[in-house]
Design a protein around this motif. Sequence first.
Motif: not given
Length: 120
Positions: A1, A3, A109
């Motif tokens: 994932q 970030q 993101y």
Amino acid sequence: QVQLVESGGGLVQPGGSLRLSCAASGTFFSTNVMAWYRQAPGKQRELVARLIGGGSTNYADSVRGRFTISRDNAKKTVYLQMNSLEPEDTAVYYCNMNLLIIGSGSVDYWGQGTSVTVSS
């Protein structure tokens, strides 16, 4: 994932400088777009600067000539060098990356935001 973690905000006097950093963690195939947005109190979020994969850049008229966006691909990091800061630059600054994720396509993101206050 994936970030995004931002750093570098703070309080600075008018005319001063700050450098914001945004580092991406996780696995992705490539970076399509890296950008910085900001949101001042009571205002909508606005694009400050954008760096497209091929290297071209766009800046908001209000920051052109004062701010510079750059990247370090090895560190998966995008920077925003802010010079000649003005009180009108006070805002929360957000990092944005559009990344190519294998199996998912292009995904947006956002960082958590870092506060910049320009005041004497």
